[in-house]
Design a protein around this motif. Structure first.
Motif, mmCIF file in Angstrom:
data_model
loop_
_atom_site.group_PDB
_atom_site.id
_atom_site.type_symbol
_atom_site.label_atom_id
_atom_site.label_comp_id
_atom_site.label_asym_id
_atom_site.label_seq_id
_atom_site.Cartn_x
_atom_site.Cartn_y
_atom_site.Cartn_z
ATOM 1 N N LEU A 68 10.316 6.672 0.724
ATOM 2 C CA LEU A 68 11.154 6.643 0.505
ATOM 3 C C LEU A 68 10.962 5.707 -0.798
ATOM 4 N N PRO A 69 9.866 4.455 -0.460
ATOM 5 C CA PRO A 69 9.909 3.487 -1.650
ATOM 6 C C PRO A 69 9.759 4.554 -3.248
ATOM 7 N N ALA A 70 9.253 5.371 -3.630
ATOM 8 C CA ALA A 70 9.231 6.403 -4.680
ATOM 9 C C ALA A 70 10.205 7.103 -5.293
ATOM 10 N N VAL A 111 0.918 -1.347 0.090
ATOM 11 C CA VAL A 111 0.138 -0.441 -0.303
ATOM 12 C C VAL A 111 0.843 1.636 -0.196
ATOM 13 N N THR A 112 1.861 1.531 0.945
ATOM 14 C CA THR A 112 2.706 2.325 0.685
ATOM 15 C C THR A 112 3.796 2.686 -0.440
ATOM 16 N N SER A 113 4.700 1.774 -0.877
ATOM 17 C CA SER A 113 4.547 2.023 -2.218
ATOM 18 C C SER A 113 3.979 2.496 -3.197
ATOM 19 N N SER A 114 2.940 2.466 -3.023
ATOM 20 C CA SER A 114 1.580 2.479 -4.398
ATOM 21 C C SER A 114 1.358 4.055 -3.997
ATOM 22 N N MET A 115 1.371 4.243 -3.071
ATOM 23 C CA MET A 115 0.652 5.601 -2.255
ATOM 24 C C MET A 115 1.552 6.928 -2.183
ATOM 25 N N GLY A 129 9.033 7.960 6.218
ATOM 26 C CA GLY A 129 9.599 7.353 5.613
ATOM 27 C C GLY A 129 8.726 6.085 4.665
ATOM 28 N N LEU A 130 8.355 5.661 5.342
ATOM 29 C CA LEU A 130 7.049 4.501 4.691
ATOM 30 C C LEU A 130 6.879 5.300 3.080
ATOM 31 N N ILE A 190 12.665 1.465 8.142
ATOM 32 C CA ILE A 190 13.077 3.033 7.903
ATOM 33 C C ILE A 190 14.560 2.924 6.789
ATOM 34 N N ALA A 191 15.071 2.979 7.828
ATOM 35 C CA ALA A 191 17.426 2.543 7.501
ATOM 36 C C ALA A 191 17.245 1.876 6.201
ATOM 37 N N MET A 192 16.091 0.359 6.192
ATOM 38 C CA MET A 192 16.949 -0.242 5.421
ATOM 39 C C MET A 192 16.377 0.335 3.643
#
Lengths: 274, 280
Positions: free
Chosen positions: B207-209, B27-31, B203-204, B253-255
Motif C-alpha cells: 500500500l505505501p508505494a 522499512v516497509t515504505s522503502s521496501m 498490505g504494509l 491497513i484500513a487507514m
C-alpha cells in the motif's frame, strides 16, 4: 595489427541435435561497423547475448578487448560495452524520467546511495545531456518515460547504451519502432561514432539495403557465419540460398552495395525477398 | 484534539508500540517500492503465510519466536527465488505450493501446542501493542539491516526492475542481487507480522508505494512519498485503534487503504478534470 575488439573462436550454443550456433569464429577490429543479417532463428540475438556476456556458450572462446570473457572478468569487461536488446514485451510501469533511464547506463549508477553522494554530479549530468543530444531527445529529458512513443523510448534506450561511451556497442534491431528519418539518422550517428571515436558496432538488422551504405561489412549468419562481405564484395547467390532457402529472390541495389548479386543490377532496390 | 494527542502519545500501551511501529513503517515504505516495481506482492503473501511454519517450529521447540520465523521466512523467500529458474516451475505456482505447504505445517505444529502459549489472533492479524522489549530489539536490528541493504543496492534493484537484461549487460550481478532482494523482503515480512499479522502483512508491503505510484516521478520522489504515506497511515491507524479500541494492525491497513483510495481519486481528478483527456 592492433588487437581485435571482438575475437570469437569456434563458438557453439545449444544442444548437439539442435544447435543454435556452431563453430562460429569472428574477428572485429576497432572502429569497425558490422551488420549482421540472417533469417529468423539464425542465432543473431543469441550471438549478441553471448558477446554481451549474458549467456555462456556451450563451446568456444571469447576475447573482448584482448581479454578472455569469463565469469571472473565479465563485469569488468561489461563496463566498456553498450547493449541494446529487442524489447520482447511492454517495459514495466515504473515511474522514471527520461534522464533517469539514461543515467542507469552510467557505470557510476550501480553504486550505493552513499557513494552516489560523492560522485561528480556535473560530469554525469553532462554525459547524460550529451547522450540525449546524440539521439535528439534533450527536450524530453524530464518527461515521464512511460508517456513516450515507442520510437522515442527506443531512442532513449539507445542513449542509455551510449552514455557510458562504450568501446563496443551491440545493437539488436535498433531501428525497430523508428521511422525512416530516424533510422537514417541512427545509422549516420553510428557511422560517426565508429569513425570519430573508434567505437566498434555490431548491429543485427533485417534490411540489408538500409544499412549497406553505412556499414563496413555484413556478416551472413545462420548458425555460423556463411559469408562475411566487406565493402565492395558481393554475397554469392548460393550463400543467400543457403541462409534463406531456394525461394529467395535477390535484387540488387547499386555497385557499392554490400551483398548485392551482380546478376540483378537492373533493380533499384536492394532487398532480399523470401 | 490536543487532549486526544496528549493521551495518545502518553498512554503506556502506545509508549512501547510507537517506536517499533514507526520503524516498521519506515522499512516497509522503502521496501514496498521494490515489491511493486519487481511485482512481488504475491511473494509477500506467500512468505508471510509461510512464516506460520516458522512460528510453529519455534513454539514446538521452545525457540524464540521472531528469530525463528525470520530464518524460515528468509529461507522460503530464497527458495522461491531459486526454485522457478532451476526447476522450470512458474514463480506464481511455486509461491502457491510453498505458501500452502508451510501454512499447513504451521497449523499442525501450532494445534499441538498449548493454547495459552500462542496468541493465534495476534499471529494472524497482528498486535503491536503486545510487543515485548526483546521483539523491539529484533525489529530494530532487522530494520537497520534492511535499511543498510537499501543504501547499498537500491539503485541496482531499481535498474533491474526496469530492464533486467540491460541491467545484467551493464555489469550488475543480477542473479545474486535478486537473491538478496528476495531475502531482504523475507526479513521485512517477518517484522511486519508483529504489526499487521500474517494475513495483513502484504498490505504494509504494497500500500505505501501503491499510494505514491500515482505521483512519484523518480525513485527518490517515490521513496519520499511512500515514506510519507506509510507514516501517516501507521500513526493514523494507531490513533484510530486507540480511540475506538480496534485491532491495531487492521486499523493501520484500513487507514492505508483509505489513503490509497484518496490518492487514486486525486490522481483521477488531476487527469480527467484538470487536464484535457485524449482517452475515449
Amino acid at each position: 595489427m592492433t588487437q581485435p575488439v571482438v575475437h570469437l573462436s569456434h563458438i557453439g550454443f545449444g544442444s548437439d541435435k539442435k544447435p543454435v550456433l556452431e563453430h562460429l569464429s569472428l574477428e572485429v577490429g576497432s572502429g569497425h561497423f558490422m551488420g549482421i543479417i540472417g533469417p529468423n532463428g539464425a542465432g543473431k540475438s543469441t550471438l549478441l547475448s553471448i558477446i554481451a556476456g549474458l549467456i555462456k556458450p556451450s563451446a568456444g572462446h571469447i576475447d573482448l578487448f584482448g581479454k578472455c570473457l569469463n565469469r571472473r572478468t565479465r563485469q569488468k569487461l561489461q563496463r566498456d560495452l553498450g547493449y541494446l536488446h529487442q524489447v520482447q514485451s511492454k517495459l514495466p510501469d515504473i515511474p522514471l524520467r527520461v534522464r533517469d533511464v539514461v543515467a542507469m547506463g552510467l557505470s557510476s549508477y550501480n553504486t550505493s546511495l552513499l557513494q552516489g553522494l560523492f560522485t561528480n554530479k556535473k560530469a554525469d549530468h553532462d554525459k547524460i545531456t550529451h547522450a540525449l543530444d546524440l539521439v535528439e531527445m534533450t527536450t524530453h529529458q524530464d518527461a515521464d518515460f512511460r508517456r513516450l512513443s515507442g520510437g522515442q523510448q527506443q531512442r532513449v534506450r539507445l542513449a542509455r547504451a551510449l552514455v557510458r561511451q562504450p568501446k563496443l556497442l551491440l545493437l539488436d534491431e535498433p531501428s525497430a519502432a523508428l521511422d525512416s528519418r530516424h533510422q537514417e539518422k541512427l545509422y549516420q550517428l553510428l557511422r560517426k561514432l565508429c569513425d570519430e571515436q573508434g567505437m566498434t558496432v555490431l548491429m543485427v538488422e533485417h534490411d540489408i539495403a538500409a544499412i549497406t551504405s553505412y556499414v563496413d561489412s555484413v556478416a551472413c549468419l545462420n548458425k555460423n557465419i556463411h559469408y562475411h562481405a566487406k565493402k565492395g564484395d558481393t554475397i554469392p547467390d548460393e550463400v543467400w540460398r543457403e541462409m534463406y532457402g531456394d525461394h529467395v529472390n535477390i535484387v540488387a541495389h547499386d555497385a557499392s552495395c554490400i551483398g548485392c548479386a551482380p546478376a540483378a543490377k537492373h533493380s533499384s532496390h536492394g532487398h532480399h525477398h523470401d | 484534539m490536543i487532549d486526544f494527542l496528549n493521551a495518545f502519545f502518553n498512554s503506556p500501551v502506545m509508549a512501547g508500540a510507537l517506536f517499533p511501529a514507526l520503524l516498521i513503517a519506515v522499512v516497509t515504505s522503502s521496501m514496498s517500492m521494490f515489491v511493486l516495481a519487481h511485482r512481488l506482492s504475491f511473494l509477500t503473501v506467500g512468505v508471510s503465510h509461510a512464516s506460520l511454519a516458522g512460528l510453529g517450529i519455534a513454539v514446538t521447540l521452545s525457540l524464540p519466536l521472531l528469530p525463528t520465523a525470520a530464518v524460515t521466512a528468509v529461507a522460503v523467500a530464497l527458495l522461491l527465488a531459486i526454485m522457478p529458474s532451476r526447476q522450470g516451475i512458474n514463480e506464481d505456482a511455486g509461491t502457491g505450493v510453498l505458501f500452502a505447504g508451510s501454512m499447513a505445517l504451521g497449523v499442525m505444529l501450532i494445534s499441538n501446542a498449548n493454547s495459552y502459549e500462542v496468541d493465534l489472533f495476534g499471529l494472524l492479524f497482528g498486535n503491536i501493542l503486545t510487543v515485548s522489549e526483546q521483539d523491539t530489539t529484533w525489529i530494530t536490528w532487522g530494520s537497520l539491516f534492511v535499511l543498510l541493504a537499501l543504501l547499498i543496492w537500491a539503485k541496482s534493484w531499481w535498474s533491474m526492475a526496469f530492464d533486467m537484461v540491460t541491467a545484467k549487460a551493464s555489469g550488475i550481478a543480477t542473479s545474486k542481487l535478486r537473491l538478496i532482494l528476495y531475502g531482504v523482503i523475507g526479513l521485512t515480512v517477518v517484522m511486519c507480522v508483529k504489526l499487521a499479522g500474517i494475513v495483513l502483512t502484504t498490505g504494509l508491503l504494497v500500500l505505501p508505494a501503491a499510494c505514491a505510484w500515482f505521483w512519484g516521478r523518480s525513485m527518490l520522489s517515490l521513496w519520499a512519498l511512500s515514506f510519507t504515506f506509510s507514516i501517516i497511515g501507521t500513526l493514523g491507524g494507531l490513533m484510530w485503534s486507540y480511540q475506538y479500541d480496534l485491532p491495531s494492525g487492521a486499523s493501520i491497513i484500513a487507514m492505508l487503504c483509505l489513503l490509497f483510495i484518496g490518492s487514486w481519486f486525486a490522481s483521477w481528478l488531476k487527469h480527467h478534470v484538470f487536464e484535457v483527456s485524449h482517452d475515449f
